[in-house]
Design a protein around this motif. Structure first.
Motif, PDB file in Angstrom:
ATOM      1  N   VAL A   6      10.093  -0.436  -5.902  1.00 56.88           N
ATOM      2  CA  VAL A   6       9.876  -1.544  -6.832  1.00 56.88           C
ATOM      3  C   VAL A   6       8.411  -1.686  -7.215  1.00 56.88           C
ATOM      4  CG1 VAL A   6      11.900  -2.773  -5.979  1.00 56.88           C
ATOM      5  CG2 VAL A   6       9.657  -3.295  -5.006  1.00 56.88           C
ATOM      6  N   TRP A   7       7.522  -1.180  -6.342  1.00 59.74           N
ATOM      7  CA  TRP A   7       6.084  -1.285  -6.634  1.00 59.74           C
ATOM      8  C   TRP A   7       5.347  -0.146  -5.962  1.00 59.74           C
ATOM      9  CZ3 TRP A   7       2.109  -5.223  -4.305  1.00 59.74           C
ATOM     10  CH2 TRP A   7       0.929  -5.211  -5.069  1.00 59.74           C
ATOM     11  N   LEU A   8       4.567   0.580  -6.738  1.00 58.92           N
ATOM     12  CA  LEU A   8       3.567   1.490  -6.203  1.00 58.92           C
ATOM     13  C   LEU A   8       2.336   0.621  -6.009  1.00 58.92           C
ATOM     14  CD1 LEU A   8       3.302   4.561  -5.594  1.00 58.92           C
ATOM     15  CD2 LEU A   8       2.225   4.798  -7.825  1.00 58.92           C
ATOM     16  N   VAL A   9       2.099   0.217  -4.773  1.00 62.76           N
ATOM     17  CA  VAL A   9       1.182  -0.878  -4.476  1.00 62.76           C
ATOM     18  C   VAL A   9      -0.197  -0.638  -5.095  1.00 62.76           C
ATOM     19  CG1 VAL A   9       0.042  -2.181  -2.644  1.00 62.76           C
ATOM     20  CG2 VAL A   9       2.422  -1.452  -2.360  1.00 62.76           C
TER      21      VAL A   9
ATOM     22  N   ARG B  68       1.015  -6.880   7.546  1.00 65.21           N
ATOM     23  CA  ARG B  68      -0.109  -5.953   7.707  1.00 65.21           C
ATOM     24  C   ARG B  68       0.444  -4.558   7.953  1.00 65.21           C
ATOM     25  NH1 ARG B  68      -1.622 -10.872   9.133  1.00 65.21           N
ATOM     26  NH2 ARG B  68      -3.758 -11.543   8.678  1.00 65.21           N
ATOM     27  N   PHE B  69      -0.045  -3.599   7.186  1.00 67.16           N
ATOM     28  CA  PHE B  69       0.423  -2.229   7.305  1.00 67.16           C
ATOM     29  C   PHE B  69      -0.769  -1.306   7.101  1.00 67.16           C
ATOM     30  CE2 PHE B  69       3.784   0.943   7.222  1.00 67.16           C
ATOM     31  CZ  PHE B  69       3.194   2.012   6.562  1.00 67.16           C
ATOM     32  N   ALA B  70      -1.077  -0.490   8.122  1.00 66.05           N
ATOM     33  CA  ALA B  70      -2.254   0.390   8.067  1.00 66.05           C
ATOM     34  C   ALA B  70      -3.473  -0.464   7.713  1.00 66.05           C
ATOM     35  CB  ALA B  70      -2.029   1.520   7.069  1.00 66.05           C
ATOM     36  N   ASN B  71      -4.147  -0.153   6.612  1.00 69.76           N
ATOM     37  CA  ASN B  71      -5.329  -0.910   6.213  1.00 69.76           C
ATOM     38  C   ASN B  71      -5.028  -1.958   5.148  1.00 69.76           C
ATOM     39  OD1 ASN B  71      -7.040   0.610   7.911  1.00 69.76           O
ATOM     40  ND2 ASN B  71      -7.133   2.243   6.383  1.00 69.76           N
TER      41      ASN B  71
ATOM     42  N   LEU C 121      12.207  12.881   7.964  1.00 68.68           N
ATOM     43  CA  LEU C 121      11.343  13.791   8.700  1.00 68.68           C
ATOM     44  C   LEU C 121       9.894  13.370   8.552  1.00 68.68           C
ATOM     45  CD1 LEU C 121      12.879  17.258   7.794  1.00 68.68           C
ATOM     46  CD2 LEU C 121      13.215  15.935   9.893  1.00 68.68           C
ATOM     47  N   ALA C 122       9.123  13.543   9.601  1.00 70.26           N
ATOM     48  CA  ALA C 122       7.698  13.246   9.543  1.00 70.26           C
ATOM     49  C   ALA C 122       7.027  14.222   8.602  1.00 70.26           C
ATOM     50  CB  ALA C 122       7.083  13.348  10.939  1.00 70.26           C
ATOM     51  N   SER C 123       6.008  13.762   7.904  1.00 65.96           N
ATOM     52  CA  SER C 123       5.264  14.609   6.982  1.00 65.96           C
ATOM     53  C   SER C 123       3.791  14.417   7.241  1.00 65.96           C
ATOM     54  CB  SER C 123       5.593  14.224   5.532  1.00 65.96           C
ATOM     55  OG  SER C 123       5.110  12.934   5.255  1.00 65.96           O
ATOM     56  N   GLU C 124       2.975  15.008   6.380  1.00 65.49           N
ATOM     57  CA  GLU C 124       1.536  14.826   6.522  1.00 65.49           C
ATOM     58  C   GLU C 124       1.140  13.371   6.287  1.00 65.49           C
ATOM     59  OE1 GLU C 124      -0.347  17.250   3.656  1.00 65.49           O
ATOM     60  OE2 GLU C 124       0.618  16.311   1.949  1.00 65.49           O
ATOM     61  N   LEU C 125       2.025  12.628   5.597  1.00 68.75           N
ATOM     62  CA  LEU C 125       1.802  11.199   5.435  1.00 68.75           C
ATOM     63  C   LEU C 125       2.441  10.462   6.592  1.00 68.75           C
ATOM     64  CD1 LEU C 125       2.721  10.949   1.664  1.00 68.75           C
ATOM     65  CD2 LEU C 125       0.440  11.016   2.625  1.00 68.75           C
ATOM     66  N   SER C 126       2.029   9.245   6.812  1.00 73.39           N
ATOM     67  CA  SER C 126       2.607   8.439   7.881  1.00 73.39           C
ATOM     68  C   SER C 126       4.083   8.203   7.607  1.00 73.39           C
ATOM     69  CB  SER C 126       1.891   7.086   7.967  1.00 73.39           C
ATOM     70  OG  SER C 126       2.579   6.214   8.828  1.00 73.39           O
TER      71      SER C 126
ATOM     72  N   LYS D 258      -3.369   9.642   0.017  1.00 72.65           N
ATOM     73  CA  LYS D 258      -2.619   9.533   1.268  1.00 72.65           C
ATOM     74  C   LYS D 258      -2.429   8.090   1.708  1.00 72.65           C
ATOM     75  CE  LYS D 258      -6.770  10.164   4.120  1.00 72.65           C
ATOM     76  NZ  LYS D 258      -6.796   8.810   4.673  1.00 72.65           N
ATOM     77  N   ASP D 259      -3.246   7.174   1.165  1.00 73.87           N
ATOM     78  CA  ASP D 259      -3.168   5.770   1.558  1.00 73.87           C
ATOM     79  C   ASP D 259      -2.312   4.925   0.621  1.00 73.87           C
ATOM     80  OD1 ASP D 259      -6.643   6.045   2.410  1.00 73.87           O
ATOM     81  OD2 ASP D 259      -4.916   6.173   3.756  1.00 73.87           O
ATOM     82  N   VAL D 260      -1.771   5.536  -0.424  1.00 76.84           N
ATOM     83  CA  VAL D 260      -0.961   4.776  -1.391  1.00 76.84           C
ATOM     84  C   VAL D 260       0.357   4.361  -0.741  1.00 76.84           C
ATOM     85  CG1 VAL D 260       0.269   4.884  -3.583  1.00 76.84           C
ATOM     86  CG2 VAL D 260      -2.025   5.867  -3.394  1.00 76.84           C
ATOM     87  N   LEU D 261       0.698   3.087  -0.905  1.00 73.99           N
ATOM     88  CA  LEU D 261       1.921   2.531  -0.326  1.00 73.99           C
ATOM     89  C   LEU D 261       2.953   2.255  -1.405  1.00 73.99           C
ATOM     90  CD1 LEU D 261       0.329  -0.106   2.089  1.00 73.99           C
ATOM     91  CD2 LEU D 261       0.895   2.286   2.590  1.00 73.99           C
TER      92      LEU D 261
END
Length: 444
Positions: free
Chosen positions: A413-416, A329-332, A310-315, A401-404
């Motif tokens: 595997v990684w919280l970027v 490339r993903f978002a910024n 489901l869509a959320s407040e995050l992308s 909100k920008d954490v990938l």
């Protein structure tokens, strides 16, 4: 009873001589007998005690009792004091207390190198859990009771029942503190303990022995179900443009298919009533029917289910990363993925992730973090909510909100830019390393 303990530890392979043991000790009879058994068996251990400060002076006396026992037996003891403000939430006191104690245990394990946490659950606790599950409604896994092992948590008293534990305490003069709340029947578990279990024992005096046998059979049945569901997923599930498709041509009009479908769809927070309705739609060929859980939408589309988060407040956009060297490339963000040889020293900063390539399952998924995400931060043994990790790491609200995350077969595997998952770290047995670099770390 010491001999029974040692046999159980060996049989269940609870720990090895290399493990560092931490015992959760409340001061009650179960945990004090566990500590005394370990002491008498010559097994080194330390103690962790939580003072919840919920019972006034009694809580303080519990704490002092455990600390005095530890000092008298030259055992290291750690104490957590809980402030009253901690319970000022919408959650029940029991849930808050559980969260507090396991966060405390995990912090001790990470900071001091403990590798196993022992709790004093026993057979009676397990049967009470099964009865509670049956009353509330359960699938096959609810018949497991309390597992003997669950990750880093071990339960070395699961061979014994409450009567055996009390008999040992009385025979060897083991002192303990009685928690007055254990006698109250306003808690569901205590109601079963004091009013239901005695009746069952009247009907079958050997209920604990037969219960143990039933658990063994149920565990085998559950493992068979999980293995079958895993095979179905492997042969009928695929990723397509960021969502999953589950082929349903294997579903037939029998309870076996319903059970397997229930096992698979439980990963998407579907309850059994929804799964039964969905199962009927699949059998009847009702294409286009939609179902929703708290986390996903499921669409019956001819001979497949389309499963979307489901869509959320995050992308909710996701990018698949396939094996081989690539730049994504993903978002910024810009990330580079490449395999490198294992050498004695590999540089790893906050913007670089070094992962054991043999533990990776492709394709990887790159996406925003979302509510409910969990991972095992490097250096820890248990899972932690990503949201809690970001709070503990003091990541500014404006940046959260920008954490990938990079995900492999459903596991982060990684919280970027922050922390890799401990399960995918590079170790002595690593042959090949997957190196992921963000532009914050170095220029490609």
């Amino acid at each position: 009873m010491v001999e029974s303990l040692l046999k159980f530890i060996t049989k269940e392979n609870l720990f090895s001589q290399e493990d560092e043991l931490l015992l959760a000790v409340s001061g009650g009879i179960d945990s004090m007998v566990m500590a005394q058994l370990f002491l008498n068996a010559g097994i080194p251990f330390s103690i962790a005690h939580v003072n919840y400060n919920l019972r006034g002076d009694d809580s303080v006396r519990d704490r002092d009792f455990v600390v005095d026992w530890a000092k008298a037996h030259d055992v290291m003891v750690y104490v957590k004091e809980v402030d009253a403000d901690a319970y000022d939430t919408n959650e029940s006191i029991q849930m808050v207390a559980r969260k507090i104690r396991y966060e405390f245990f995990e912090s001790l394990m990470a900071d001091h190198g403990y590798t196993r946490l022992a709790t004093a659950h026993h057979l009676n606790d397990s049967i009470e859990t099964v009865l509670l599950n049956l009353i509330k409604g359960t699938g096959p896994k609810g018949f497991r009771g309390i597992p003997v092992k669950n990750g880093y948590i071990i339960r070395p008293l699961m061979f014994a029942n409450r009567d055996q534990i009390k008999k040992y305490a009385e025979q060897y003069n083991v002192e303990w503190r009685e928690d007055s709340s254990n006698s109250k029947v306003d808690y569901q578990r205590n109601h079963i303990r004091h009013n239901v279990s005695p009746v069952l024992k009247e009907i079958n005096p050997s209920i604990l022995e037969t219960f143990q046998d039933t658990l063994v059979r149920m565990e085998g049945a559950i493992e068979l179900l999980e293995s079958t569901a895993m095979d179905i997923r492997a042969s009928h599930m695929k990723m397509d443009n960021g969502y999953e498709e589950l082929g349903t041509n294997w579903v037939s009009n029998d309870k076996k298919s319903l059970l397997i479908l229930s096992e698979i769809l439980s990963d998407y927070q579907m309850n059994f009533r929804q799964i039964q309705d969905l199962y009927s739609c699949v059998l009847d060929g009702q294409s286009g029917k939609m179902f929703s859980s708290q986390t996903h939408s499921l669409n019956v589309d001819r001979e497949k289910l389309i499963i979307k988060p489901l869509a959320s407040e995050l992308s909710d956009v996701e990018v698949l990363v396939y094996e081989g060297e690539s730049i994504v490339r993903f978002a910024n963000a810009v990330l580079q993925f490449r395999n490198v040889e294992m050498v004695e020293k590999l540089d790893q900063g906050s913007g670089v992730a070094l992962l054991d390539a043999n533990k990776i399952e492709w394709p990887l998924k790159l996406r925003n973090w979302k509510k409910g995400d969990k991972f095992v931060p490097l250096g820890m043994k248990g899972k932690k909510m990503v949201s809690d990790y970001m709070i503990d790491s003091k990541i500014p609200v404006s940046l959260k909100k920008d954490v990938l995350v990079v995900e492999s077969n459903g596991a982060i595997v990684w919280l970027v830019g922050h922390r890799i998952d401990d399960r995918f770290k590079v170790g002595e047995a690593t042959k090949s390393v997957l190196k992921i670099i963000s532009t914050d770390a170095e220029v490609f």
